[in-house]
Write a protein that holds these residues in place. Structure first.
Motif, mmCIF file in Angstrom:
data_model
loop_
_atom_site.group_PDB
_atom_site.id
_atom_site.type_symbol
_atom_site.label_atom_id
_atom_site.label_comp_id
_atom_site.label_asym_id
_atom_site.label_seq_id
_atom_site.Cartn_x
_atom_site.Cartn_y
_atom_site.Cartn_z
ATOM 1 N N TYR A 37 0.077 6.649 9.466
ATOM 2 C CA TYR A 37 -0.902 5.668 9.910
ATOM 3 C C TYR A 37 -0.457 5.129 11.267
ATOM 4 C CZ TYR A 37 -3.538 5.140 5.516
ATOM 5 O OH TYR A 37 -4.355 5.333 4.419
ATOM 6 N N GLN A 44 -6.578 -2.702 13.813
ATOM 7 C CA GLN A 44 -6.270 -2.317 12.446
ATOM 8 C C GLN A 44 -5.675 -0.934 12.345
ATOM 9 O OE1 GLN A 44 -10.416 -3.501 12.117
ATOM 10 N NE2 GLN A 44 -10.385 -2.267 10.269
ATOM 11 N N PHE A 107 5.242 2.516 1.964
ATOM 12 C CA PHE A 107 5.388 2.636 3.410
ATOM 13 C C PHE A 107 6.835 2.599 3.868
ATOM 14 C CE2 PHE A 107 1.157 2.296 5.231
ATOM 15 C CZ PHE A 107 0.399 1.752 4.200
ATOM 16 N N VAL B 4 -13.344 -2.545 7.029
ATOM 17 C CA VAL B 4 -12.784 -3.596 6.187
ATOM 18 C C VAL B 4 -12.550 -4.829 7.060
ATOM 19 C CG1 VAL B 4 -10.839 -4.271 4.738
ATOM 20 C CG2 VAL B 4 -11.684 -1.895 4.707
ATOM 21 N N TYR B 33 -7.355 -2.806 -2.248
ATOM 22 C CA TYR B 33 -5.907 -2.970 -2.336
ATOM 23 C C TYR B 33 -5.476 -4.130 -1.465
ATOM 24 C CZ TYR B 33 -6.760 1.961 -3.364
ATOM 25 O OH TYR B 33 -7.268 3.142 -3.862
ATOM 26 N N TYR B 35 -1.879 -5.474 0.417
ATOM 27 C CA TYR B 35 -0.509 -5.168 0.821
ATOM 28 C C TYR B 35 0.010 -6.336 1.650
ATOM 29 C CZ TYR B 35 -1.505 -0.192 -0.183
ATOM 30 O OH TYR B 35 -1.837 1.004 -0.784
ATOM 31 N N ILE B 43 5.704 -2.397 4.717
ATOM 32 C CA ILE B 43 4.479 -2.893 4.105
ATOM 33 C C ILE B 43 4.603 -2.634 2.606
ATOM 34 C CG2 ILE B 43 1.989 -2.602 3.964
ATOM 35 C CD1 ILE B 43 2.113 -1.520 6.870
ATOM 36 N N PHE B 45 3.039 -2.921 -1.333
ATOM 37 C CA PHE B 45 1.857 -3.004 -2.175
ATOM 38 C C PHE B 45 1.902 -4.265 -3.023
ATOM 39 C CE2 PHE B 45 -1.404 -1.569 -5.035
ATOM 40 C CZ PHE B 45 -0.972 -1.898 -6.312
ATOM 41 N N PHE B 91 -2.440 -7.383 4.395
ATOM 42 C CA PHE B 91 -3.439 -6.358 4.671
ATOM 43 C C PHE B 91 -4.273 -6.088 3.432
ATOM 44 C CE2 PHE B 91 -2.040 -4.956 8.781
ATOM 45 C CZ PHE B 91 -0.660 -5.110 8.797
ATOM 46 N N SER B 95 -10.958 1.996 -0.621
ATOM 47 C CA SER B 95 -11.242 3.425 -0.675
ATOM 48 C C SER B 95 -12.409 3.654 -1.618
ATOM 49 C CB SER B 95 -10.016 4.221 -1.125
ATOM 50 O OG SER B 95 -9.706 3.982 -2.488
ATOM 51 N N ASP B 104 -10.206 9.777 -1.089
ATOM 52 C CA ASP B 104 -9.546 8.552 -1.508
ATOM 53 C C ASP B 104 -8.737 7.920 -0.386
ATOM 54 O OD1 ASP B 104 -6.950 10.299 -3.399
ATOM 55 O OD2 ASP B 104 -7.443 10.249 -1.280
ATOM 56 N N THR B 105 -9.048 8.276 0.833
ATOM 57 C CA THR B 105 -8.373 7.676 1.981
ATOM 58 C C THR B 105 -8.541 6.171 1.951
ATOM 59 O OG1 THR B 105 -8.687 9.621 3.345
ATOM 60 C CG2 THR B 105 -8.331 7.550 4.497
ATOM 61 N N GLN B 106 -7.448 5.458 2.166
ATOM 62 C CA GLN B 106 -7.493 4.004 2.214
ATOM 63 C C GLN B 106 -7.743 3.554 3.646
ATOM 64 O OE1 GLN B 106 -4.320 2.014 0.032
ATOM 65 N NE2 GLN B 106 -4.246 3.685 -1.453
ATOM 66 N N PHE B 108 -7.930 0.412 6.200
ATOM 67 C CA PHE B 108 -7.290 -0.889 6.283
ATOM 68 C C PHE B 108 -8.068 -1.876 7.135
ATOM 69 C CE2 PHE B 108 -3.110 -0.739 4.268
ATOM 70 C CZ PHE B 108 -3.066 0.593 3.922
ATOM 71 N N GLY B 109 -7.956 -3.144 6.761
ATOM 72 C CA GLY B 109 -8.444 -4.226 7.583
ATOM 73 C C GLY B 109 -7.408 -4.609 8.631
ATOM 74 N N PRO B 110 -7.743 -5.546 9.518
ATOM 75 C CA PRO B 110 -6.836 -5.931 10.600
ATOM 76 C C PRO B 110 -5.689 -6.818 10.145
ATOM 77 C CG PRO B 110 -8.852 -7.199 10.713
ATOM 78 C CD PRO B 110 -9.051 -6.206 9.626
#
Lengths: 117, 117
Positions: A37, A44, A107, B4, B33, B35, B43, B45, B91, B95, B104-106, B108-110
C-alpha cells in the motif's frame, strides 16, 4: 501470529531511477496474500500491488513489480522509472487466506520513500 | 464513486474526555474495518464488521473502545475515557466482499489523527 517487517525506515531515489523496498514476513500458513500500500503525504492509503502466495509468478502493475520469494518469506517492491508522485509512505501487509483467521491485514511499520528531482 | 470518508480529520482532546470517530464506507461495501497507527509503529487491526455484526474484534485494546455500525452503513468508534496512549491515526477501510480474490480489496479512508493531551 503473523508478523511483517520493513527494515528500511527511509529510502531515497533519484527521479527516473529504480528503487527496491524490502519486506519480510513470518507465518506458518501455506496460503496467504501479500500487499503493498502507498500513502502519499496527507492523502489516503491506496493499494499498489497484490500477490497471492500460491501463484509463483511475481505480480506487476505498470512500473511497480514485486520479487516474491516464498521460501525466504520475502516480498520486495521494485519501482522503476521513479517519479516525483511516487514519494510516499509504503506499507507492506499480509493477510491470511483462511476464513477462520478473518480478513484483517497485518502491516509492517512502513518505509518513507523520497524522490529527488 | 465516493471513497471511504472519515470524520473528523483531526481531534485534540484532554485525557479523560470522550471522542467519537466516524467512518462512511464505500456504498455497497458490507465489510468495514478499523485500524490504528500509533506514532512510528505498525498499523494495527482493531475490528471488522460484516454489515452490522462484529465479525472480529480481536484487536480492540480494551473496554474503553466501543465500535458500532447501526444499520450496516456508517460506523462510529468511541473512546471513553481517552488516555494518552490512545493518540495515533485511526484508519477505516471497507471492502465489498471478504476472502473473495480481487473483490475483497480493502479501500482505506484518510484517517483521523487523534491527540490526547
Amino acid at each position: 501470529a503473523q508478523t511483517v517487517t520493513q527494515s528500511q525506515p527511509e529510502m531515497s531515489v533519484q527521479e527516473a531511477e529504480t528503487v527496491t523496498l524490502s519486506c519480510t514476513y513470518d507465518t506458518s500458513e501455506s496460503d496467504y496474500y501479500l500487499f503493498w500500500y502507498k500513502q502519499p503525504p496527507s492523502r489516503q492509503m491506496i493499494l499498489v500491488i497484490r500477490q497471492e502466495a500460491y501463484k509463483q509468478q511475481n505480480a506487476t502493475e505498470n512500473r511497480f513489480s514485486v520479487n516474491f520469494q516464498k521460501a525466504a518469506k520475502s516480498f520486495s517492491l521494485k519501482i522503476s522509472d521513479s517519479q516525483l508522485g511516487d514519494a510516499a509512505m509504503y506499507f507492506c501487509a499480509y493477510r491470511s487466506a483462511f476464513d477462520e483467521y478473518g480478513n484483517k491485514l497485518v502491516f509492517g511499520a512502513g518505509t518513507i520513500l523520497r524522490v529527488k528531482s | 464513486e465516493a471513497g471511504v470518508t472519515q470524520f473528523p480529520s483531526h481531534s485534540v482532546i484532554e485525557k479523560g474526555q470522550t471522542v467519537t470517530l466516524r467512518c462512511d464506507p464505500i456504498s455497497g461495501h458490507d465489510n468495514l474495518y478499523w485500524y490504528r497507527r500509533v506514532m512510528g509503529k505498525e498499523i494495527k487491526f482493531l475490528l471488522h464488521f460484516v454489515k452490522e455484526s462484529k465479525q472480529d474484534e480481536s484487536g480492540m485494546p480494551n473496554n474503553r473502545f466501543l465500535a458500532e455500525r447501526t444499520g450496516g452503513t456508517y460506523s462510529t468508534l468511541k473512546v471513553q475515557p481517552a488516555e494518552l496512549e490512545d493518540s495515533g491515526v485511526y484508519f477505516c477501510a471497507s471492502s465489498q466482499f471478504s476472502l473473495a480474490g480481487d473483490r475483497d480489496t480493502q479501500y482505506f479512508g484518510p484517517g483521523t489523527r487523534l491527540t490526547v493531551l
